[in-house]
Scaffold this motif. Structure first.
Motif, short mmCIF file in Angstrom:
data_model
loop_
_atom_site.label_atom_id
_atom_site.label_comp_id
_atom_site.label_asym_id
_atom_site.label_seq_id
_atom_site.Cartn_x
_atom_site.Cartn_y
_atom_site.Cartn_z
N MET A 103 0.81 -1.21 0.00
CA MET A 103 0.00 0.00 0.00
C MET A 103 0.85 1.26 0.00
SD MET A 103 -3.15 -0.77 -0.27
CE MET A 103 -2.59 -1.94 -1.48
N GLU A 104 1.93 1.24 0.74
CA GLU A 104 2.85 2.38 0.72
C GLU A 104 3.42 2.57 -0.68
OE1 GLU A 104 4.65 2.38 5.32
OE2 GLU A 104 5.86 1.58 3.67
N ASP A 105 3.83 1.48 -1.28
CA ASP A 105 4.42 1.55 -2.61
C ASP A 105 3.42 2.07 -3.65
OD1 ASP A 105 6.67 -1.38 -2.54
OD2 ASP A 105 6.86 0.65 -1.72
N ALA A 106 2.22 1.63 -3.55
CA ALA A 106 1.21 2.11 -4.49
C ALA A 106 1.05 3.63 -4.36
CB ALA A 106 -0.13 1.42 -4.24
N ALA A 107 0.91 4.08 -3.13
CA ALA A 107 0.74 5.52 -2.91
C ALA A 107 1.95 6.30 -3.41
CB ALA A 107 0.51 5.79 -1.43
N LYS A 164 4.16 5.31 -5.77
CA LYS A 164 4.24 5.24 -7.22
C LYS A 164 3.28 6.24 -7.87
CE LYS A 164 4.67 2.01 -10.98
NZ LYS A 164 4.88 0.61 -11.39
#
Lengths: 299, 299
Positions: A82-86, A88
């Motif tokens: 979820m951190e990575d999605a945000a 990116k």
DNA sequence: GCTCGCTAGTCGTTTTTGGCATACCCCAAT
DNA sequence: ATTGGGGTATGCCAAAAACGACTAGCGAGC
């Protein structure tokens, strides 16, 4: 396929990680911006869902069970996703480069975050995302890292912040109970609080003070360094801590360091980033601010 | 570190994946065991949180935006992490081996799940976890897979289920609108509904019927095969579908296959598992049941 | 125009969440 | 033995979130 699967909520996963890191529901409550009661309920709800206790409740705090360790690992994966999605998504947007900074929990808690509001006020247009842990599955590379190192690797750039100045500290009551030792030899009567994976161990203090083979009476080990400091503040023993992390506690007398006992470590906190990448304006501004702040530590 | 981060809920992530797969909130509602209204709200809530639309609303259904695609990928990681945790924990417990089965959505929806209640009733002690998608980050290997293949790879064991019998079908109204074509040539007037990544394409039908270079008037492509079948049922065109997947619709007249137009594919549904692994009792019982069911398809 | 399938919004109801207060436990000090 | 401090878990209550039924509005096809 046949209804939603029931998974732990994102809050529950964050609770799981925080309790694992902090060692108790009450200590985990503050960084989560929840009450101890809410943390306890989230944890119990999670344990009901996963079919057993995630932690053993011991006098030394919450110790992960095997079940808990499995879920902690997978919680990291899920949260990091979820951190990575945000991140990116944020990186795709025009405007100042979003910064992702990988920061050890203790450095973030005690030094960076308390000061960070100043940076935010000076640069409200710059978004900074902090992350405190690494996951094997992460897809987004941090822009910068704070790490406790001797020196950066050849393929990175780094600047020293602080951390060479290590102090042997305890609560005043504990030091008094030890009979106010004035030397390292005398302090050896105490209990040493350590986190095995940090470079702050009693033998380094001994060696740095020109002594040999001097053993401390007892060593108590904790899974996270944040717990070491909490135990020291609670009067459970002595700890070796970079002076820059405990300036306020020393000034307020919550921790004492009589006679300035300690040593100079070859390790310190460094701000590192991959080499050969042109810094964004956001990064330039952040580094400028960070170094100005670190220079005030004077160690 | 400074409060919980706000992430999409697990329900929202499951909604995101289901809408992406099914192409509409109403179609996604059933497998999620939610109403269309609840799905819509979850999706809108997610879009508010991530800062933009995850899907473009088109007449052909919901099409993922770039933002949506990023979140879909990371949602898979997060959901799979939770699935893996639950499976790993279940595998640690004594008792019958928990089975994880990787199943294409359409096979699960249309064939396996409608029958699976029988297996559950016969073997209530056996826990089976289904998963419909693969993630690069998954840590738990499925016990078995259903895949649409020519034949299994050398390092696996497989048994054929069904699927060689491919039928050209449409809604009765659509077939009538085409003038009730009795041959493949006549059917070429229609719109072909296809999913690019399945081996069911018009040219195979042409070739199998000894024709050459016969083009279909128009081809409409969908991102998921489940959407192909929905579009066929809705009278939007013709589709090539394994007969075993649409037995009920053919019997009920919701889909028609006049003159038995179709072809025999070299592909079929196979149940595969890694070779050289002694099967658990759970797996033995499942396979036994699966093969008995598949033998009734008679293709 | 009508019908159908779709999305999103309103309203009412139910469930979940979180904080306050508190009971209870353990340990150390007196 | 009592007291104090730190901890966990639970009851009560209010607020927030979630969900379904119903419906308005849209677009496509007839």
């Amino acid at each position: 396929m046949s209804g939603r699967k029931q998974f732990p909520s994102m809050t529950a996963l964050q609770v799981l990680l925080a309790v694992g890191e902090r060692g108790s529901t009450s200590a985990a409550a503050e960084p989560l911006a929840l009450s101890q009661s809410a943390v306890s309920k989230q944890l119990i709800g999670l344990e009901d869902l996963i079919g057993g206790p995630a932690f053993q409740r011991t006098p030394n705090g919450m110790v992960p069970t095997e079940l808990g360790a499995i879920y902690i690992e997978h919680a990291r994966t899920a949260i990091k996703a979820m951190e990575d999605a945000a991140l990116k998504v944020a990186r795709l947007k025009p405007g100042p480069r979003v910064l992702r900074l990988q920061v050890p929990p203790i450095f973030g808690d005690r030094w960076l975050l308390p000061r960070f509001v100043q940076f935010t006020e000076a640069h409200p247009e710059i978004e900074v995302q902090f992350t405190t842990f690494v996951s094997k599955t992460q897809t987004e590379i941090p822009d910068g890292n704070v790490r406790f190192l001797v020196a950066p690797a050849p393929d990175e750039e780094g600047t020293y912040l602080f951390g060479n100045d290590i102090r042997l500290v305890s609560a005043a009551s504990y030091w008094e109970k030890l009979g106010n030792p004035a030397t390292v030899e005398a302090a050896a009567r105490g209990v040493m609080l350590e986190h095995p994976q940090t470079p702050f161990h009693w033998p380094f203090l001994v060696q740095a003070n020109g002594l040999h083979g001097l053993e401390v009476r007892h060593t108590m080990r904790f899974g996270y360094y944040t717990m070491v400091i909490r135990a020291a503040l609670a009067g459970q023993g002595m700890a070796l801590i970079p002076q820059g992390l405990i300036v306020d506690e020393l000034a307020a007398g919550r921790l004492v360091n009589p006679k300035g006992l300690g040593y100079r470590s070859d390790h310190g906190y460094w701000f590192t980033k991959p080499a050969n990448i042109p810094p964004s304006e956001s990064m330039r501004l952040f580094e400028q601010w960070l170094h100005a702040e670190a220079s005030m530590v004077k160690d």
